[in-house]
Write an enzyme that holds these catalytic residues in place. Structure first.
Site, PDB file in Angstrom:
ATOM      1  N   ASP A 196       1.749  -2.781 -29.933  1.00 29.74           N
ATOM      2  CA  ASP A 196       2.712  -1.701 -30.120  1.00 29.74           C
ATOM      3  C   ASP A 196       2.040  -0.516 -30.832  1.00 29.74           C
ATOM      4  OD1 ASP A 196       5.196  -0.420 -30.119  1.00 29.74           O
ATOM      5  OD2 ASP A 196       6.263  -2.228 -30.732  1.00 29.74           O
ATOM      6  N   ASP A 257      12.238   1.970 -25.194  1.00 27.88           N
ATOM      7  CA  ASP A 257      12.691   0.575 -25.145  1.00 27.88           C
ATOM      8  C   ASP A 257      13.932   0.425 -24.288  1.00 27.88           C
ATOM      9  OD1 ASP A 257      12.087  -0.257 -28.656  1.00 27.88           O
ATOM     10  OD2 ASP A 257      10.724   0.044 -26.990  1.00 27.88           O
TER      11      ASP A 257
END
Length: 450
Positions: A196, A257
């Protein structure tokens, strides 16, 4: 997960202008220092060749989009195992889902990775070794026994980390420990690494992410490498270098997301449709655009909407990574997730990502070239008709095959991919093709070239 917190955009903007630490991609590169010291002996040409060989990913993995299960969308960062014993991020959660993946038939359908997302760590590294430490209460045996269990039942083990000072949920990131962490992942028998980008300097990512991929490769253990830097760059108004991405990453998150709603699925579809000219050409065997996890089996999608996401993700050659409670998936949703004909589209060996080719009366047509291919280089196609309508009744719509971009004079044998007895016959370019699509639903067909 890209953020795990709603402030991802703010973090990206803040860290774009901060240089409170140096990128490990720039400061921990002993091979490059060695190359510079040796320039007089190697010569410029040999130096460039060594750099090319040393920095490319070239791991031979993910030749079709990865398939598996990941914790984030469904289980988030639940860490209270007293309140949520069956949902907390723990060894038991991942053992249970590994077993379910096998026992419920998902592994036979192609799903093979069990991936731990954020919140698996202790808040601090080991004081002596500086190694990452799995939470001692929730993973009391460490990660090796869990990896062994996953491998012993024929699956592969994935793990999350972050190219930053911290993960999105505040646990230790890889910054300043990249070589150590890469080697630790190898020692833990990891097969898939998701990196990430929270709490990181965005300007360092284009160098640091490739460096971490090189370090993973240098361990000698094959590990699929999932990157996130395009999503953070686009948030900050920077244009990702997709040529570099496909050289250094097996897959990458392009955008925001996913959330458990049709609205989120539709927004992702729109992003990929509007930006397809610049991102679609870079997908292919070993390097994939990633629109994020499959929501099927959770709370937000109806039966028809579940079929819609599965079909469009397959058209996009997307990684099929479920995030759900496999024990609670209803039989009709399980059938969608395990639909071998739809999965075959996603996993087609040509690896060509599909496109949104037209929209008519709020029915979008998404098309993907697939096998078989005949001698005159005419492809077969998977074609999804996606309804963006909400007017309460199935909508009948008519296209000629020529309108759909299907021009093979000998025609196509057409099959409905969501129906068992679904042979519709032979259609040629001038023939009309009629379909009726439920509101917010999809119809999905394979046009096999003749």
């Amino acid at each position: 997960m890209l953020s795990g917190v709603p402030q991802r955009t703010q973090h990206a903007q803040i860290y774009k202008f901060m240089n409170s630490y140096h990128s490990p991609g720039l400061t921990h590169r002993p091979q490059l220092r060695m190359y510079r010291a040796s320039i007089g002996f190697l010569g410029t040409f040999l130096l460039l060749q060594l750099l090319h060989c040393g920095m490319g990913l070239d791991n031979g993995l993910a030749l079709t989009p990865p398939m598996g299960w990941m914790s984030w969308e469904r289980f988030r960062c639940l860490t209270d195992c007293e309140l949520y014993p069956n949902e907390c991020i723990s060894e038991q959660l991942f053992r249970r889902h590994a077993d379910l993946l096998v026992n419920e038939g998902y592994a036979d359908a192609g799903y093979e990775y069990i991936i731990i997302d954020d919140c698996w760590l202790e808040k601090d590294r080991d004081n002596k070794t500086q190694k990452l430490v799995a939470d001692k209460k929730r993973f009391p045996n460490g990660l090796n026994p869990l990896a062994d269990h996953i491998h012993n039942i024929g699956l592969k083990f994935g793990l999350y980390q972050d190219y930053g000072t911290n993960t999105c949920a505040g646990f230790p990131g890889v910054i300043k420990h990249m070589q150590l962490d890469a080697q630790t992942f190898a020692e833990w028998d990891v097969d898939y690494v998701k990196l990430d980008g929270c709490y990181a300097n965005i300007s360092d990512m284009a160098v640091g992410y490739p460096e971490f991929g090189r370090l993973l490769n240098a361990t000698g253990r094959p590990m699929v490498y999932s990157c996130s830097w395009p999503a953070y760059q686009e948030d900050a108004g920077e244009m990702p270098d997709y040529t570099s991405l496909k050289q250094h990453c097996n897959l990458w998150r392009n955008w925001d997301d996913i959330d458990d709603s049709l609205e989120s699925v539709a927004q992702i579809m729109d992003y990929f449709g509007k930006n397809q000219d610049r991102i679609q050409p870079h997908a292919g065997p070993g390097h994939w655009n990633d629109p994020d996890m499959l929501l099927l089996g959770n709370y937000g999608l109806s039966y028809d909407q579940s079929k819609l996401q599965m079909a469009i993700w397959s058209i996009m050659a997307a990684p099929l990574i479920m995030s759900n409670d496999l024990a609670a998936v209803r039989p009709e949703i399980k059938d969608i997730l395990q639909n071998r004909k739809v999965i075959a589209v996603d996993q087609d060996v040509l690896g060509i990502q599909g496109r949104r080719v037209l929209s008519k009366n709020q029915i979008e047509v998404w098309s993907r070239p697939i096998t078989p291919v005949v001698s005159n280089n005419q492809h077969s196609y998977a074609v999804a008709f996606a309804s963006r309508r909400s007017d309460g009744a199935p909508y009948r719509i008519v296209f000629t095959l020529k309108e759909l971009g299907l021009h093979n004079a000998a025609g196509y044998n057409v099959e409905d991919l969501y129906e068992d007895k679904s042979k519709l016959g032979i259609f040629r370019p001038a023939n009309q093709f009629i379909t009726r699509v439920n509101p917010n639903g999809v119809t999905f067909y394979k046009f096999t070239v003749l």
